[in-house]
Design a protein around this motif. Structure first.
Motif, PDB file in Angstrom:
ATOM      1  N   VAL A  12      -0.934  -8.727   1.290  1.00 20.49           N
ATOM      2  CA  VAL A  12      -2.390  -8.654   1.322  1.00 20.49           C
ATOM      3  C   VAL A  12      -2.858  -7.507   0.440  1.00 20.49           C
ATOM      4  N   GLN A  13      -4.156  -7.442   0.228  1.00 16.36           N
ATOM      5  CA  GLN A  13      -4.740  -6.355  -0.537  1.00 16.36           C
ATOM      6  C   GLN A  13      -5.272  -5.264   0.399  1.00 16.36           C
ATOM      7  N   ALA A  14      -5.397  -4.086  -0.136  1.00 17.78           N
ATOM      8  CA  ALA A  14      -5.956  -2.983   0.643  1.00 17.78           C
ATOM      9  C   ALA A  14      -7.329  -3.372   1.191  1.00 17.78           C
ATOM     10  N   GLY A  15      -7.540  -3.057   2.461  1.00 17.43           N
ATOM     11  CA  GLY A  15      -8.790  -3.412   3.114  1.00 17.43           C
ATOM     12  C   GLY A  15      -8.735  -4.712   3.895  1.00 17.43           C
ATOM     13  N   ASP A  16      -7.718  -5.515   3.654  1.00 13.59           N
ATOM     14  CA  ASP A  16      -7.567  -6.788   4.362  1.00 13.59           C
ATOM     15  C   ASP A  16      -7.039  -6.576   5.779  1.00 13.59           C
ATOM     16  N   SER A  17      -6.955  -7.683   6.506  1.00 15.96           N
ATOM     17  CA  SER A  17      -6.450  -7.661   7.877  1.00 15.96           C
ATOM     18  C   SER A  17      -5.280  -8.622   8.029  1.00 15.96           C
ATOM     19  N   LYS A  87      -3.853  -0.369   4.426  1.00 12.63           N
ATOM     20  CA  LYS A  87      -3.675   0.543   3.305  1.00 12.63           C
ATOM     21  C   LYS A  87      -2.286   0.331   2.696  1.00 12.63           C
ATOM     22  N   PRO A  88      -2.087   0.684   1.447  1.00 13.21           N
ATOM     23  CA  PRO A  88      -0.750   0.546   0.846  1.00 13.21           C
ATOM     24  C   PRO A  88       0.329   1.267   1.649  1.00 13.21           C
ATOM     25  N   GLU A  89      -0.018   2.368   2.289  1.00 13.61           N
ATOM     26  CA  GLU A  89       0.978   3.100   3.083  1.00 13.61           C
ATOM     27  C   GLU A  89       1.351   2.398   4.382  1.00 13.61           C
ATOM     28  N   ASP A  90       0.671   1.303   4.697  1.00  8.63           N
ATOM     29  CA  ASP A  90       1.066   0.482   5.849  1.00  8.63           C
ATOM     30  C   ASP A  90       2.200  -0.482   5.500  1.00  8.63           C
ATOM     31  N   THR A  91       2.576  -0.525   4.253  1.00  2.88           N
ATOM     32  CA  THR A  91       3.641  -1.421   3.819  1.00  2.88           C
ATOM     33  C   THR A  91       4.959  -1.084   4.501  1.00  2.88           C
ATOM     34  N   GLN A 119       7.888  -8.710   7.231  1.00  5.16           N
ATOM     35  CA  GLN A 119       7.491  -7.843   6.118  1.00  5.16           C
ATOM     36  C   GLN A 119       5.976  -7.856   5.945  1.00  5.16           C
ATOM     37  N   VAL A 120       5.412  -6.662   5.826  1.00  2.00           N
ATOM     38  CA  VAL A 120       3.997  -6.499   5.495  1.00  2.00           C
ATOM     39  C   VAL A 120       3.923  -5.707   4.196  1.00  2.00           C
ATOM     40  N   THR A 121       3.241  -6.260   3.216  1.00  2.00           N
ATOM     41  CA  THR A 121       3.075  -5.587   1.939  1.00  2.00           C
ATOM     42  C   THR A 121       1.595  -5.511   1.626  1.00  2.00           C
ATOM     43  N   VAL A 122       1.112  -4.290   1.401  1.00  5.56           N
ATOM     44  CA  VAL A 122      -0.296  -4.080   1.101  1.00  5.56           C
ATOM     45  C   VAL A 122      -0.407  -3.548  -0.324  1.00  5.56           C
ATOM     46  N   SER A 123      -1.070  -4.295  -1.175  1.00  3.47           N
ATOM     47  CA  SER A 123      -1.227  -3.878  -2.560  1.00  3.47           C
ATOM     48  C   SER A 123      -2.533  -3.119  -2.724  1.00  3.47           C
ATOM     49  N   SER A 124      -2.539  -2.215  -3.685  1.00  5.98           N
ATOM     50  CA  SER A 124      -3.739  -1.395  -3.917  1.00  5.98           C
ATOM     51  C   SER A 124      -4.692  -2.070  -4.871  1.00  5.98           C
TER      52      SER A 124
END
Length: 124
Positions: A12-17, A87-91, A119-124
């Motif tokens: 997901v992108q930053a700010g998503d749920s 946030k990206p740091e939630d990856t 796996q959770v990946t958060v892109s900035s």
């Protein structure tokens, strides 16, 4: 030991749920403290949130408080982790775990059963 199965991760992108789901054997969720941990590459496993069998919840206040919510459905023997404002740091890989009631919820060694993770990946 309980067999736990996580699902719901993704990119997901930053700010998503995202909402993570942990399916447990019948009656597991109502008897155990259920927790979520995460592990980023090159880092130690980190406590995220937990919910006791009597209902109170606890969170890693430094990193997820106010953004993540843990809940459970005893009838479905399922635990959820609703993650907002990601946030990206939630990856990382997110793990569901079960601990004996009364054991320290924020300590990984309290947990007797673990899932394989999602796996959770958060892109900035």
């Amino acid at each position: 030991q309980a067999q736990l199965e996580e699902s719901g991760g993704g990119l997901v992108q930053a700010g998503d749920s995202l909402r993570l789901t942990c399916k447990a054997p019948p009656r597991t969720v109502m008897w155990y403290t259920m927790g979520w941990f995460r592990q980023a590459p090159g880092k130690e496993r980190e406590f995220v949130a937990a919910i006791s069998r009597s209902g109170p919840t606890t969170y890693n206040e430094d990193s997820v408080k106010g953004r993540f919510t843990i809940s459970r459905d005893n009838a479905k023997s399922t635990v959820y982790l609703q993650m907002n404002s990601l946030k990206p740091e939630d990856t990382g890989v997110y793990y569901c775990a079960a601990a004996q009631p009364g054991d320290p919820a924020k300590v990984a060694s309290s947990y007797v059963s673990w899932g394989l993770g999602t796996q959770v990946t958060v892109s900035s």
